[in-house]
Design a protein around this motif. Structure first.
Motif, mmCIF file in Angstrom:
data_model
loop_
_atom_site.group_PDB
_atom_site.id
_atom_site.type_symbol
_atom_site.label_atom_id
_atom_site.label_comp_id
_atom_site.label_asym_id
_atom_site.label_seq_id
_atom_site.Cartn_x
_atom_site.Cartn_y
_atom_site.Cartn_z
ATOM 1 N N ASP A 102 35.725 56.138 44.735
ATOM 2 C CA ASP A 102 34.429 55.486 44.783
ATOM 3 C C ASP A 102 33.728 55.623 43.436
ATOM 4 O O ASP A 102 33.604 56.711 42.879
ATOM 5 C CB ASP A 102 33.568 56.120 45.886
ATOM 6 C CG ASP A 102 32.247 55.398 46.033
ATOM 7 O OD1 ASP A 102 31.290 55.846 45.402
ATOM 8 O OD2 ASP A 102 32.207 54.398 46.760
ATOM 9 N N ARG A 103 33.293 54.483 42.943
ATOM 10 C CA ARG A 103 32.802 54.450 41.578
ATOM 11 C C ARG A 103 31.574 55.335 41.368
ATOM 12 O O ARG A 103 31.460 56.030 40.373
ATOM 13 C CB ARG A 103 32.484 53.006 41.204
ATOM 14 C CG ARG A 103 32.068 52.840 39.775
ATOM 15 C CD ARG A 103 32.133 51.421 39.361
ATOM 16 N NE ARG A 103 33.476 50.909 39.482
ATOM 17 C CZ ARG A 103 33.809 49.663 39.200
ATOM 18 N NH1 ARG A 103 32.911 48.831 38.795
ATOM 19 N NH2 ARG A 103 35.050 49.261 39.324
ATOM 20 N N GLY A 151 38.418 50.053 35.659
ATOM 21 C CA GLY A 151 37.031 50.004 36.104
ATOM 22 C C GLY A 151 36.065 49.437 35.098
ATOM 23 O O GLY A 151 34.859 49.707 35.176
ATOM 24 N N LEU A 152 36.547 48.671 34.146
ATOM 25 C CA LEU A 152 35.658 48.056 33.159
ATOM 26 C C LEU A 152 35.094 46.749 33.712
ATOM 27 O O LEU A 152 35.748 46.068 34.514
ATOM 28 C CB LEU A 152 36.411 47.775 31.862
ATOM 29 C CG LEU A 152 37.071 48.966 31.166
ATOM 30 C CD1 LEU A 152 37.766 48.489 29.893
ATOM 31 C CD2 LEU A 152 36.047 50.041 30.842
ATOM 32 N N LEU A 208 37.113 36.717 44.345
ATOM 33 C CA LEU A 208 37.968 37.431 43.395
ATOM 34 C C LEU A 208 37.161 38.443 42.583
ATOM 35 O O LEU A 208 37.630 39.555 42.313
ATOM 36 C CB LEU A 208 38.652 36.423 42.466
ATOM 37 C CG LEU A 208 39.672 35.498 43.144
ATOM 38 C CD1 LEU A 208 40.164 34.438 42.172
ATOM 39 C CD2 LEU A 208 40.859 36.299 43.681
ATOM 40 N N GLU A 209 35.979 38.049 42.202
ATOM 41 C CA GLU A 209 35.149 38.969 41.419
ATOM 42 C C GLU A 209 34.779 40.201 42.248
ATOM 43 O O GLU A 209 34.749 41.321 41.747
ATOM 44 C CB GLU A 209 33.890 38.228 40.941
ATOM 45 C CG GLU A 209 33.167 38.901 39.790
ATOM 46 C CD GLU A 209 34.017 38.971 38.534
ATOM 47 O OE1 GLU A 209 33.787 39.884 37.737
ATOM 48 O OE2 GLU A 209 34.925 38.125 38.358
ATOM 49 N N ILE A 214 35.816 44.366 41.617
ATOM 50 C CA ILE A 214 34.906 45.507 41.547
ATOM 51 C C ILE A 214 34.983 46.364 42.807
ATOM 52 O O ILE A 214 34.203 47.295 42.973
ATOM 53 C CB ILE A 214 33.454 45.038 41.317
ATOM 54 C CG1 ILE A 214 32.957 44.202 42.496
ATOM 55 C CG2 ILE A 214 33.333 44.238 40.021
ATOM 56 C CD1 ILE A 214 31.489 43.836 42.402
ATOM 57 N N GLY A 215 35.923 46.041 43.680
ATOM 58 C CA GLY A 215 36.122 46.870 44.866
ATOM 59 C C GLY A 215 35.117 46.644 45.962
ATOM 60 O O GLY A 215 34.952 47.501 46.832
ATOM 61 N N ALA A 216 34.444 45.485 45.949
ATOM 62 C CA ALA A 216 33.404 45.239 46.948
ATOM 63 C C ALA A 216 33.878 44.338 48.076
ATOM 64 O O ALA A 216 33.135 44.150 49.039
ATOM 65 C CB ALA A 216 32.171 44.621 46.277
#
Lengths: 213, 283
Positions: A13-14, A160-161, B14-15, B19-21
């Motif tokens: 988790d970021r 993660g960029l 895709l975006e 970002i993992g959302a």
């Protein structure tokens, strides 16, 4: 049902990582060894995967050299954690390119990725083969994309960029990085869909050293 | 079916995946989660070496907080010293530029000594001519020319040991002639009316009359010694030889020995010495 992949994602988790590594960055810049170790442990696995897609088995050497440089120059870095992540990525990529030039024309075999952690997903009795997709297999799949797409996907989804930071690392505009990442994901989606119902077999990592220049 | 699923992957979805959302589509989500999975100890094989490098760098390099910055008073002193140095450099550059300009002006006047100058191709202001004539007379009183051009040129070219030209019977009058001719230009009467040329006019009176100043000077030029000091190309722009690069201190200053320090200083300040001497003093 909590799927293995999602559970793994939660470990990264970021917000948690950023909070910890922010403090680690401050400590490391002040000379704190613990802070540097935390930064290394937090970033190195992602760097290794990204560099693996570039130079295959030489990724360990490339990242090791990169961290030596980072250890020397970390106190000269000014910025936040996102900037530090981009800075570290750029150094790793440069070292990888240097190694690729030094060992040019040495193509990477599929077994070259064996040093990556074979970390299987938690769903060992998964209903689909994708539930057992390992980190190594996932990186191999992404590395099978055209190079610009693979780098864009790895930088954004693994390292993660954001698009701007990835563009700085790659020397491209953020829009170009975004387009490349989207194309890569669509291509991966097509391949994964075709493999549904059968075990995912790693594809040769044709990306590595395809054209380091 | 594959094509339909791919088309559904909009840029927004895709975006969010990147970002993992986004949790859909499952296959992509699983793949990205696996690729971004946690590392193992094997991934950190070079940790010890990196930490050693970090410690070594810490011992070699002072921490940013250890950097000693000058106090405000020291900073003021440093900035003041820097300002003084800057002003000195600007003054030096300005002085050099001015000296070059003055030297070019002086040499340009001397160029009129060439035979073509008699045609009046390069006019000179009467004030400049009078100035030069005054200093020529001063030098005459000391028994030497005010502008030792020949000696200087010889020294510049390493020929100082050559015999110096013997002084003519009235070298100061020669300089006066040159100044008068240069200043006269198209109107010789103006030069003759100038009191500076009174002595030359007296000479003319004794021989050919007051209106023959130019002829008298022409005769002097014809009878002058072959080693005439000022007949060479003096202007660096038109000189055949290389310009002088040597420092002024290495050049002899004959006028200083001949007329004493005060006289030499006057000649350096004067217009007759503007050409070469002023250039030397500026350097």
């Amino acid at each position: 049902m909590v799927r293995g992949g999602v559970a793994v994602r939660h470990e990264w988790d970021r917000s948690e990582v950023v909070d910890d590594l922010d403090e680690a960055l401050v400590a490391a810049r002040a000379g704190g060894e613990d802070g540097f170790v935390a930064l290394y442990r937090g970033l190195q696995p992602r760097m290794l995967r990204y560099v693996t897609a570039l130079v295959g088995a030489d990724a360990e050497d490339a990242t090791a050299e990169a961290w030596l440089q980072i250890a020397r120059d970390i106190r000269t870095f000014t910025g936040d954690l996102d900037g530090f992540r981009g800075w570290v990525t750029a150094i790793c990529r440069n070292r990888a390119m240097d190694l690729a030039r030094a060992r040019s024309r040495r193509r990477v075999l599929p077994t070259d990725l064996g040093f990556l952690a074979e970390r299987a997903g938690s769903g060992d009795t998964a209903s689909t083969a994708l539930d057992t997709l390992s980190t190594r297999a996932a990186v191999e799949l992404i590395a099978g994309l055209p190079r610009d797409q693979a780098e864009a996907v790895l930088l954004r989804a693994v390292v993660g960029l954001d698009a701007a930071a990835a563009g700085q690392v790659l020397g491209k505009r953020p829009g170009a990085v975004r387009v490349a990442a989207h194309r890569g994901l669509r291509r991966l989606a097509r391949e994964l869909t075709a493999r549904v119902g059968e075990r995912v077999r790693p594809q040769p990592a044709a990306l590595a050293l395809r054209d380091p220049r | 079916m594959t094509a339909r699923r791919t088309r559904r992957l909009s840029a927004r979805v895709l975006e969010r995946l990147l970002i993992g959302a986004a949790a859909q589509p499952d296959e992509l989500r699983t793949l990205l989660d696996a690729a971004a999975g946690p590392g193992s100890t094997r991934d950190r094989a070079a940790e010890a070496a990196a930490v050693q490098a970090f410690i070594a760098a810490s011992q070699l390099t002072p921490l940013p907080s250890d950097t000693v910055w000058p106090s405000p008073m020291e900073r003021d002193s440093l900035s003041r010293l820097l300002a003084v140095k800057t002003l000195a450099v600007i003054a030096l550059i300005g002085g050099l530029a001015g000296g070059v300009a003055i030297a070019a002006t002086g040499d340009g006047g001397r160029r009129d000594d060439a035979p073509s100058a008699t045609t009046g191709a390069r006019p000179e202001l009467p004030e400049q001519a009078a100035d030069r004539a005054s200093h020529a007379l001063e030098a005459e009183g000391s028994g030497q020319l005010a502008t030792p051009s020949s000696t200087e040129r010889d020294d510049e070219h390493g020929l100082a040991e050559l015999p110096r030209p013997q002084p003519g019977p009235k070298p100061g009058l020669s300089g006066l002639c040159r100044a008068g001719q240069a200043g006269a230009g198209d109107n010789p009467g103006r030069a003759e009316e100038n009191p500076v040329f009174a002595e030359l006019a007296d000479q003319s009176d004794a021989t050919d009359g007051p209106d023959n100043l130019g002829r008298n000077c022409a005769d002097r030029a014809a009878d002058g010694p072959p080693g005439r000091p000022d007949t060479g190309p003096a202007n660096p722009d038109h000189s055949a030889g290389p310009p002088s690069d040597g420092p002024a201190a290495e050049r002899p200053a004959p006028t200083a020995h001949a007329g004493g320090p005060d006289r030499a200083a006057d000649q350096h300040r004067g217009g007759a010495a503007r050409g070469r001497d002023s250039r030397s003093s500026d350097r």
